[in-house]
Motif scaffolding. Sequence first.
Motif, mmCIF file in Angstrom:
data_model
loop_
_atom_site.group_PDB
_atom_site.id
_atom_site.type_symbol
_atom_site.label_atom_id
_atom_site.label_comp_id
_atom_site.label_asym_id
_atom_site.label_seq_id
_atom_site.Cartn_x
_atom_site.Cartn_y
_atom_site.Cartn_z
ATOM 1 N N LEU A 48 8.039 -0.435 -7.012
ATOM 2 C CA LEU A 48 7.381 -1.720 -7.259
ATOM 3 C C LEU A 48 8.403 -2.735 -7.769
ATOM 4 O O LEU A 48 8.442 -3.875 -7.299
ATOM 5 C CB LEU A 48 6.250 -1.537 -8.281
ATOM 6 C CG LEU A 48 5.511 -2.800 -8.720
ATOM 7 C CD1 LEU A 48 4.841 -3.490 -7.536
ATOM 8 C CD2 LEU A 48 4.458 -2.454 -9.781
ATOM 9 N N GLU A 49 9.245 -2.315 -8.709
ATOM 10 C CA GLU A 49 10.259 -3.244 -9.240
ATOM 11 C C GLU A 49 11.217 -3.655 -8.121
ATOM 12 O O GLU A 49 11.609 -4.822 -8.057
ATOM 13 C CB GLU A 49 11.022 -2.604 -10.405
ATOM 14 C CG GLU A 49 11.953 -3.587 -11.106
ATOM 15 C CD GLU A 49 12.583 -3.041 -12.378
ATOM 16 O OE1 GLU A 49 12.335 -1.856 -12.728
ATOM 17 O OE2 GLU A 49 13.328 -3.804 -13.032
ATOM 18 N N GLY A 50 11.584 -2.702 -7.274
ATOM 19 C CA GLY A 50 12.288 -3.081 -6.052
ATOM 20 C C GLY A 50 13.744 -2.684 -5.940
ATOM 21 O O GLY A 50 14.426 -3.101 -5.002
ATOM 22 N N ASP A 60 0.825 -1.212 0.000
ATOM 23 C CA ASP A 60 0.000 0.000 0.000
ATOM 24 C C ASP A 60 0.856 1.258 0.000
ATOM 25 O O ASP A 60 0.482 2.273 -0.598
ATOM 26 C CB ASP A 60 -0.944 -0.009 1.215
ATOM 27 C CG ASP A 60 -2.064 -1.034 1.056
ATOM 28 O OD1 ASP A 60 -2.325 -1.468 -0.081
ATOM 29 O OD2 ASP A 60 -2.665 -1.409 2.082
ATOM 30 N N SER A 61 2.011 1.189 0.669
ATOM 31 C CA SER A 61 2.885 2.369 0.702
ATOM 32 C C SER A 61 3.422 2.688 -0.695
ATOM 33 O O SER A 61 3.654 3.855 -1.031
ATOM 34 C CB SER A 61 4.045 2.153 1.682
ATOM 35 O OG SER A 61 5.013 1.249 1.162
ATOM 36 N N VAL A 62 3.610 1.664 -1.506
ATOM 37 C CA VAL A 62 4.093 1.879 -2.880
ATOM 38 C C VAL A 62 2.935 2.303 -3.786
ATOM 39 O O VAL A 62 3.075 3.201 -4.624
ATOM 40 C CB VAL A 62 4.789 0.608 -3.409
ATOM 41 C CG1 VAL A 62 5.133 0.739 -4.884
ATOM 42 C CG2 VAL A 62 6.053 0.327 -2.585
ATOM 43 N N LEU A 63 1.780 1.694 -3.591
ATOM 44 C CA LEU A 63 0.607 2.084 -4.397
ATOM 45 C C LEU A 63 0.225 3.544 -4.152
ATOM 46 O O LEU A 63 -0.408 4.174 -4.997
ATOM 47 C CB LEU A 63 -0.591 1.185 -4.064
ATOM 48 C CG LEU A 63 -0.510 -0.271 -4.515
ATOM 49 C CD1 LEU A 63 -1.768 -1.023 -4.090
ATOM 50 C CD2 LEU A 63 -0.325 -0.377 -6.027
ATOM 51 N N ASP A 106 -4.091 -1.729 -10.185
ATOM 52 C CA ASP A 106 -4.619 -1.147 -8.944
ATOM 53 C C ASP A 106 -4.119 0.286 -8.771
ATOM 54 O O ASP A 106 -4.871 1.181 -8.351
ATOM 55 C CB ASP A 106 -4.185 -1.990 -7.733
ATOM 56 C CG ASP A 106 -4.837 -3.363 -7.713
ATOM 57 O OD1 ASP A 106 -5.824 -3.584 -8.433
ATOM 58 O OD2 ASP A 106 -4.323 -4.238 -6.974
ATOM 59 N N TRP A 107 -2.848 0.506 -9.081
ATOM 60 C CA TRP A 107 -2.260 1.839 -8.961
ATOM 61 C C TRP A 107 -2.941 2.821 -9.931
ATOM 62 O O TRP A 107 -3.237 3.971 -9.558
ATOM 63 C CB TRP A 107 -0.751 1.771 -9.252
ATOM 64 C CG TRP A 107 -0.074 3.110 -9.221
ATOM 65 C CD1 TRP A 107 0.425 3.765 -8.127
ATOM 66 C CD2 TRP A 107 0.176 3.966 -10.345
ATOM 67 N NE1 TRP A 107 0.970 4.970 -8.507
ATOM 68 C CE2 TRP A 107 0.826 5.112 -9.853
ATOM 69 C CE3 TRP A 107 -0.079 3.860 -11.706
ATOM 70 C CZ2 TRP A 107 1.225 6.160 -10.694
ATOM 71 C CZ3 TRP A 107 0.311 4.907 -12.556
ATOM 72 C CH2 TRP A 107 0.959 6.043 -12.050
ATOM 73 N N GLN A 108 -3.214 2.357 -11.142
ATOM 74 C CA GLN A 108 -3.881 3.231 -12.110
ATOM 75 C C GLN A 108 -5.253 3.670 -11.601
ATOM 76 O O GLN A 108 -5.672 4.805 -11.790
ATOM 77 C CB GLN A 108 -4.034 2.507 -13.449
ATOM 78 C CG GLN A 108 -2.716 2.332 -14.184
ATOM 79 C CD GLN A 108 -2.894 1.496 -15.443
ATOM 80 O OE1 GLN A 108 -3.423 0.385 -15.415
ATOM 81 N NE2 GLN A 108 -2.458 2.051 -16.571
ATOM 82 N N ARG A 109 -5.943 2.741 -10.953
ATOM 83 C CA ARG A 109 -7.271 3.078 -10.442
ATOM 84 C C ARG A 109 -7.173 4.077 -9.289
ATOM 85 O O ARG A 109 -8.034 4.936 -9.125
ATOM 86 C CB ARG A 109 -7.987 1.796 -9.989
ATOM 87 C CG ARG A 109 -9.497 1.937 -9.946
ATOM 88 C CD ARG A 109 -10.200 0.591 -9.808
ATOM 89 N NE ARG A 109 -9.714 -0.207 -8.700
ATOM 90 C CZ ARG A 109 -9.035 -1.348 -8.826
ATOM 91 N NH1 ARG A 109 -8.767 -1.847 -10.030
ATOM 92 N NH2 ARG A 109 -8.629 -2.019 -7.768
ATOM 93 N N ASN A 144 13.197 7.573 -8.367
ATOM 94 C CA ASN A 144 12.124 7.602 -7.388
ATOM 95 C C ASN A 144 10.820 7.306 -8.138
ATOM 96 O O ASN A 144 10.799 7.265 -9.361
ATOM 97 C CB ASN A 144 12.080 8.981 -6.724
ATOM 98 C CG ASN A 144 11.386 8.943 -5.372
ATOM 99 O OD1 ASN A 144 10.708 7.961 -5.033
ATOM 100 N ND2 ASN A 144 11.528 10.003 -4.609
ATOM 101 N N GLY A 145 9.731 7.076 -7.432
ATOM 102 C CA GLY A 145 8.445 6.878 -8.085
ATOM 103 C C GLY A 145 7.913 5.463 -7.959
ATOM 104 O O GLY A 145 8.587 4.560 -7.454
ATOM 105 N N PHE A 146 6.677 5.301 -8.445
ATOM 106 C CA PHE A 146 5.962 4.031 -8.295
ATOM 107 C C PHE A 146 6.689 2.866 -8.953
ATOM 108 O O PHE A 146 6.894 1.814 -8.338
ATOM 109 C CB PHE A 146 4.549 4.184 -8.877
ATOM 110 C CG PHE A 146 3.814 2.885 -9.042
ATOM 111 C CD1 PHE A 146 3.369 2.174 -7.931
ATOM 112 C CD2 PHE A 146 3.571 2.362 -10.312
ATOM 113 C CE1 PHE A 146 2.693 0.970 -8.093
ATOM 114 C CE2 PHE A 146 2.900 1.159 -10.470
ATOM 115 C CZ PHE A 146 2.459 0.464 -9.364
#
Lengths: 272, 140
Positions: free
Chosen positions: A181-183, A157-160, A225-228, A175-177
């Motif tokens: 997410l990739e890690g 959730d912190s990444v989303l 989910d992130w797009q939404r 930086n950024g989503f």
Amino acid sequence: MAVRQNQANLTAAQKRAFTDAVLELKRSGRYDDFVTTHNAFIMSDVDNGERVGHRSPSFLPWHRRFLLEFEQALQSVDSSVMLPYWDWTRDRTASASLWGADFLGGDGRASDAQVTTGPFAFNSGRWAVNVRVDSRNYLRRQLGGGGRPLPTRAEVDSVLAMPVYDMAPWNSQSNGFRNHLEGWRGVNLHNRVHVWVGGQMGTGVSPNDPVFWLHHCFIDKLWADWQRLHPTSPYLPAAGTPDVVDLRDTMKPWNDITPADLLDHTSRYTYA
Amino acid sequence: MSELTRRSVLRGAVTGVAAAAFTGVALGLPVALAARGTGNDTGNDIDNTAGSVPHTGPEAFDETYRGRRIHGAPRAAGGHHHGGPGYAVFVDGKELHVMQNADSSWISVVNHYETFATPRAAARAAVLELQGAALVPVAV
């Protein structure tokens, strides 16, 4: 409508249909082509040069296209099969049904990490690791052996919550989503799961373990989910960026599809 | 030994200073390193210097590690290939494909999803992962 489900909700028949289709692609040789393609990009994607499949903004659309191609291959064997996803925030131990002998098989044994249960065990005679970085031709896993647990829902959730898709320098330092997410930065989601499974999943030839597809299916779902959550946040970069795939640039190796073509997955499948 | 700790214990046995080094990571080395977690601490066992010398690159090494010869050195001039590193690593004479990240950490094709401070640390981690197996050229 084509629906990708959580693997934990599959029926016994659906599990069997999935693993049978995977085994048939292996038998025909098509499966190993996917492993080869993935590793070619792993080895050529670099932070200071051209990068398409990894450590770059197109990590997500590249794998979305890669998964679609694999799913279509499965469906050429059995039209009922859809890719399932592995929500590793919920199914977080080696005793999860994901690792059952009736699905992906279990952890590797202590002596050499060889998987000895399920349809992908070497001794089943149907799953030799042909595209490999070392001499071992059997599937290996060391579930949790790296010591660090799988990511939690709070970490996801912190990444989303990150509002910007990606940022310069558009690589493993961004930086950024996408990069969280990739890690390569921050709490580390995608990369950490590869390490948690261990064996081939920790290497450039990670698709040798069929769990690769279920892991990346969840990564693909998290992108949706992130797009939404951020409907006004666009894919970045938009145009004119050296070495990376802009919104309307075509992606290798297909050269006929762009991130813009893949932003909306709902015409192809949905997630349950 | 529980499955949860098998690999970490294997690594811990040969990386005695890992715990102390990890404290240093948490205190301010690059984020990609801090994100490695306790399971990846083979990168900290010897020469955690890559972050301080990003422009000169790591020096050559040649050692026997757990029975395997590992060595690495800058490639000869002209040895660069399509953006790859100007540095080559070998395990028992077979090349281990390595890559340097933008934050100056390293990965190898054997441990592709975790980062190491130096090519030597990546080579040592590869030795542990190989469990005696030989590297083979990857079909591309």
